[in-house]
Every structure is written in C-alpha cells, then in structure tokens.
Design an enzyme around this catalytic site. Structure first.
Site, PDB file in Angstrom:
ATOM      1  N   HIS A 128       0.985  -1.302   0.094  1.00 25.51           N
ATOM      2  CA  HIS A 128      -0.112  -0.055  -0.163  1.00 25.51           C
ATOM      3  C   HIS A 128       0.801   1.337  -0.040  1.00 25.51           C
ATOM      4  O   HIS A 128       1.674   1.345   0.936  1.00 25.51           O
ATOM      5  CB  HIS A 128      -0.798   0.095   1.295  1.00 25.51           C
ATOM      6  N   CYS A 155      -4.997  29.146   6.574  1.00 26.53           N
ATOM      7  CA  CYS A 155      -5.139  28.154   5.570  1.00 26.53           C
ATOM      8  C   CYS A 155      -5.357  28.794   4.280  1.00 26.53           C
ATOM      9  O   CYS A 155      -5.624  29.822   4.079  1.00 26.53           O
ATOM     10  CB  CYS A 155      -6.406  27.448   6.188  1.00 26.53           C
ATOM     11  N   TYR A 169      -2.846  21.933  -2.908  1.00 26.87           N
ATOM     12  CA  TYR A 169      -2.537  23.405  -2.434  1.00 26.87           C
ATOM     13  C   TYR A 169      -1.576  23.917  -3.387  1.00 26.87           C
ATOM     14  O   TYR A 169      -0.432  24.140  -3.307  1.00 26.87           O
ATOM     15  CB  TYR A 169      -1.936  23.509  -1.082  1.00 26.87           C
TER      16      TYR A 169
HETATM   17  N1  MTE Z   1      -1.203  18.458  10.058  1.00 29.32           N
HETATM   18  C1  MTE Z   1      -1.505  17.068  10.117  1.00 29.32           C
HETATM   19  N2  MTE Z   1      -0.847  16.298  10.636  1.00 29.32           N
HETATM   20  N3  MTE Z   1      -2.834  16.856   9.546  1.00 29.32           N
HETATM   21  C2  MTE Z   1      -3.648  17.800   9.132  1.00 29.32           C
HETATM   22  O1  MTE Z   1      -4.845  17.574   8.858  1.00 29.32           O
HETATM   23  N4  MTE Z   1      -3.754  20.256   8.374  1.00 29.32           N
HETATM   24  C3  MTE Z   1      -2.918  21.023   7.885  1.00 29.32           C
HETATM   25  C4  MTE Z   1      -1.807  21.563   8.793  1.00 29.32           C
HETATM   26  N5  MTE Z   1      -1.278  20.760   9.348  1.00 29.32           N
HETATM   27  C5  MTE Z   1      -2.935  19.183   8.975  1.00 29.32           C
HETATM   28  C6  MTE Z   1      -1.701  19.354   9.665  1.00 29.32           C
HETATM   29  C7  MTE Z   1      -3.675  22.362   7.644  1.00 29.32           C
HETATM   30  S1  MTE Z   1      -4.417  22.413   5.890  1.00 29.32           S
HETATM   31  C8  MTE Z   1      -3.766  23.576   8.362  1.00 29.32           C
HETATM   32  S2  MTE Z   1      -4.613  25.036   7.533  1.00 29.32           S
HETATM   33  C9  MTE Z   1      -3.215  23.708   9.461  1.00 29.32           C
HETATM   34  O2  MTE Z   1      -2.615  22.397  10.046  1.00 29.32           O
HETATM   35  C10 MTE Z   1      -3.981  24.038  10.547  1.00 29.32           C
HETATM   36  O3  MTE Z   1      -3.714  24.094  11.847  1.00 29.32           O
HETATM   37  P1  MTE Z   1      -4.541  24.210  12.965  1.00 29.32           P
HETATM   38  O4  MTE Z   1      -5.621  23.284  12.822  1.00 29.32           O
HETATM   39  O5  MTE Z   1      -3.644  24.126  14.584  1.00 29.32           O
HETATM   40  O6  MTE Z   1      -5.112  25.763  12.991  1.00 29.32           O
HETATM   41 MO    MO Z   2      -5.095  24.686   5.541  1.00 25.22          MO
END
Ligand code: MTE
Ligand code: MO
Length: 469
Positions: free
Chosen positions: A40, A189, A325
């Site tokens: 996987h 974000c 992104y």
């Molecule tokens: N890290 C992990 N492990 N998992 C996640 O879903 N989301 C990312 C980032 N880091 C994410 C992550 C995204 S897209 C954003 S915008 C930020 O974490 C959000 O951080 P917060 O939830 O502390 O505001």
């Molecule tokens: Mo994000």
C-alpha cells in the site's frame, strides 16, 4: 453464477489491525487486504480501517477515488456482507466504527464547517485579539486526531537523511538538548476566505471558509535547524549535500507536507518544532505532542502530530503537497497538477473582523469604527492598511495597532482599527486592502485570481454595512 460468500459483520470485526488477516469492507463488499498492506503506497495507515469500513477513510484520502485504485481493491474481494446484517441493503451506520470517536471536545463558539473531520473557524469575537485563545484557534483537520497518551514512552521523532541514516529523539531529549525559543506566528489556511471567491466569482471546491481560517499564537519549541544540524545536516559552514533539497514532514495520522531546505535551515527562518502554544501544552487539535510551525508559509506545511522528518531531493509525495495546495490561471478548470508550484509563502491579505455600531448621538451618527487584521507571508511586514467606506471609490488609512510580536521577521498579522466618517452613509460597502514592505498589495477582484479549488482568495475584503442597524 455462484453466490458470493456471505460474511457476518461480527466476523469482519475480528479481522482488525491486530489480526494476521486484516479485512475491510467497502459498501457491502468484504476484502482481505493481508497482501495489500505491505504494497500500500500510504503505508500501514490502511490498517486503521481493518475490521471495519474503509469508506470514511477514502472520503478523506480522496486520492483513492479513481478506477485503478478500485480495481486494486477488487482483487482482494472475498465476499459480501450477510443480508441479515443489512438494513435496506446498507450496512447500518452504528455498525461502522467511527474514526473520530477519540477526537477531543471542542469549544462551542468555534464555527463548525464539518464535524468529522473537525474543520472549524475562529469566531469573529476571537479574531479581535492579537493572540487567539487556544480554545478558539481555528481547527483544520484532514483526518482524526491521533491519540498519544504517554509521549515519553510512546513517542519518538525520527529524522531520515538523504544517505538513509536515521536518528530519533524523545520529547525529553529535544527539550533538554536544544535551546527553547518563543515566536509569535499567524497560521492561515490556503482556503481562508474561499467563500468570498465563491460569492463574488463562482463556485469553488473545498470548505467554504469565511475570514476565520486564520489565527495567531505564541509558539514555544526548539528550532528545526538546530535539530537537523545535530542529526547531521545543514549546520552553518557545512556544505549541504546536493540531494538535500526538501524537508518532508509526516504526521501520525498520515498527513504529510514539505518545505524547501533553504527555509528549514535559514537562521532567520524560525521554523519551530513546537511543544507549547500560548504558554500551554499543545492542545490535541493543534498537534500534541509535537508540531512543526513554519512561519510565513501556508499553514498546510505546519504539520501537526509530527512523526517523522525526511530530508530528500524530492517534495513530499502527499496529495497535500503535490495536488491540493496549488493555484492556476483563472481560465484553468481541469488543472495538470504537476505544472504548478506548491504554495509555500503566503501572499498578502486582510479582512474586516468587526464593525462597531456608532453611538446614536447626532454628532457621532456618521462615525464608524472598523477593525480587522492584515497579514503577509514570508515575514513581510504590513506597512499600510487602506479603508474605503464607499465601495472603493475613496480611501483613508487605518491605524496599525502596536503588539508584542516575537521572532526574526514579521511572522504575525497586524491588527488595525479605523474610526472615521462614513462617506456615503446610506448603504455602504466597507472595503479593506493592505500593503506590505515589498509594496505587494491585494487584487481588486476575485475573478482575476479565480481557481476551482478557491485557494488564496485574497481580493479586497468587502463587507456590506447598513448605517443605523
Ligand atoms: N497536520 C496534520 N498532521 N494533519 C492535518 O490535517 N492540516 C494542515 C496543517 N497541518 C493538518 C496538519 C492544514 S491544511 C492547516 S490549515 C493547519 O494544519 C491547521 O492548523 P490548526 O488546526 O492548528 O489551525
Ligand atoms: Mo489549510
């Protein structure tokens, strides 16, 4: 045709992650994934679904929604769920294990966009502070929140170098062996204000955030560059190996992203491995026990629940680095994801977060107080905020509020306030736009920066205002 093997749900449940023959269900079909686990591409995270349904996970890892992935799974099919366990032809909801049962409780004032996984924005009241209180800091989770109960015994951060050498650190070692730093950083974000793009241009695909997918905190931790130097890479004066080009971060729940090595080892880059947020232990939603904080970059790179760091010649292979992104021209509806750069440093943006109703006395009737934030990526300082109270025909400047920012560059938003006459005081659109130290400013329209994923919706922020209401 032979009737497929009928399998009871309780049988499926026994084939969980601990069993030697893990099974999953998808819809009403049952699959024996024993031989798939090693092959996987996402690693053994697939075992998270073992003994239950894989549907919820594939809704999260959208990369699976392709025929060739379905075809792989089909090879492992062993039967169908016994009809006695179905209701109206479906597996009943309560028979499916909820991947989110261990998620933490959350502040009720967060504005929830989706509960599972949790995606919730900071309410406008909480956006008025320079530092956002932890309980109302926006939450952006792609998956469930990993459970780490005893970090000292259950948790190690591992670091892999391009030559394959691997080192690992406990939280205690990180805390004892490297200097601690406190830095104020705004996380935003890439989808912040996506809803504005939908409303003013056209439909975008993604969570419809308003202006609250952004928050600021004082983060405390050790510098990534110090830890990398200890692991054997990027020390000042040391030559970087040619294949050390990106630093990949992996989360405990399989999220991943990367940043260029130049940012990771920049002495003024301030990339932190953070244990604390606003003076408290990291909350579970924000990455406990350890997260990366990449100041100035899109928050998607600030990986939470950090499990592993890989220094590589390649960017992270995750869909969040290679696909989601990125931005394209406004005409591109079906992008070739390989053709665009992943978003790293954020462009400039600003937003109105409150409009204070003027007091009702005659002389102040036409006075208006507006507040908000302005932020630019890359540590570029906000130097000016322009406000219009007539939809953008005429402008005035807001006052930039003083704050207690910490760090090598301007990693945190600027709060601003404007008090002035409301120029055309019948029905008015308030508009804000900001300028940073490189004289970057925001585009006027969303149409000009439209992209189907609604990333980087940074056009002038407009809020309609009806005096006397
Ligand atoms: N890290 C992990 N492990 N998992 C996640 O879903 N989301 C990312 C980032 N880091 C994410 C992550 C995204 S897209 C954003 S915008 C930020 O974490 C959000 O951080 P917060 O939830 O502390 O505001
Ligand atoms: Mo994000």
């Amino acid at each position: 045709e032979k009737k497929p093997r009928q399998i009871r749900l309780h049988e499926v449940r026994q084939h969980n992650a601990a069993s030697r023959e893990p099974w999953v269900t998808k819809g009403t079909s049952v699959y024996d994934i024993t031989d798939w686990v090693d092959a996987h591409p996402g690693g053994d995270v697939i075992l998270r679904a073992a003994g239950g349904s894989i549907d919820a996970y594939w809704n999260i890892f959208t990369i699976h929604k392709k025929q060739d992935v379905y075809d792989i799974l089909e090879q492992y099919k062993i039967g169908e769920i016994d009809e006695t366990d179905l209701i109206d032809g479906h597996v009943p909801q309560d028979a499916i294990e909820d991947p989110f049962v261990t998620d933490p409780a959350r502040d009720p004032s967060l504005r929830v966009l989706t509960a599972k996984p949790c995606n919730a924005e900071t309410p406008p009241e909480a956006l008025s502070d320079f530092l956002t209180p932890n309980p109302t800091f926006y939450v952006r989770n792609h998956m469930w929140v990993p459970v780490v109960e005893e970090p000292e015994s259950e948790y190690r951060l591992s670091i892999e170098l391009p030559d394959g050498e691997e080192k690992s650190y406990t939280i205690k070692e990180l805390k004892e062996r490297f200097p601690m730093h406190k830095i104020t950083v705004t996380l935003q974000c890439s989808g912040n204000r996506r809803k504005d793009m939908t409303v003013h241009a056209k439909q975008t695909n993604g969570l419809q955030w308003t202006a609250g997918a952004i928050s600021s905190a004082e983060w405390e931790g050790v510098k990534l560059r110090d830890v990398l130097a200890d692991a054997g890479i990027g020390a000042l004066g040391q030559k970087l190996p040619e294949d050390a080009r990106h630093v990949q971060f992996m989360g405990l729940e399989a999220y991943g992203a990367s940043i260029p090595i130049s940012k990771a080892i920049d002495p003024l880059g301030d990339v932190l491995l953070a244990f604390k947020m606003n003076g408290e232990e990291l909350p579970r939603d924000h990455g406990y026990p350890l997260r990366v904080v990449v100041p100035g970059n899109v928050a998607a790179r600030s990986v939470k629940w950090l499990r592993k760091i890989v220094v590589s010649d390649e960017e992270s292979l995750s869909q969040w680095q290679r696909r989601d992104y990125k931005c394209f021209g406004p005409n591109v509806s079906n992008p070739d994801w390989t053709k665009a750069k992943s978003i790293q440093e954020m462009p400039i943006t600003s937003a109105i977060t409150s409009v204070l109703s003027p007091s009702s006395t005659e002389e102040s009737r036409n006075q208006l107080t507006v507040e908000g934030y302005a932020y630019s990526g890359g540590g570029r300082e906000i130097v000016r905020v322009d406000i219009s109270t007539d939809g953008g025909k005429s402008w005035d400047q807001a006052e930039l509020l003083s704050d207690s920012t910490k760090g090598s560059k301007a990693w945190c938003w600027k709060r601003w306030r404007y008090t002035g006459p409301c120029r055309s005081c019948d029905e008015t659109t308030l508009v804000v736009k900001a300028t940073d130290e490189a004289y970057n400013t925001q585009p006027e329209s969303y149409e000009a920066i439209y992209n189907p994923r609604g990333n980087l919706a940074t056009a002038w922020h407009r809020v309609s205002y009806a005096p006397g209401t």
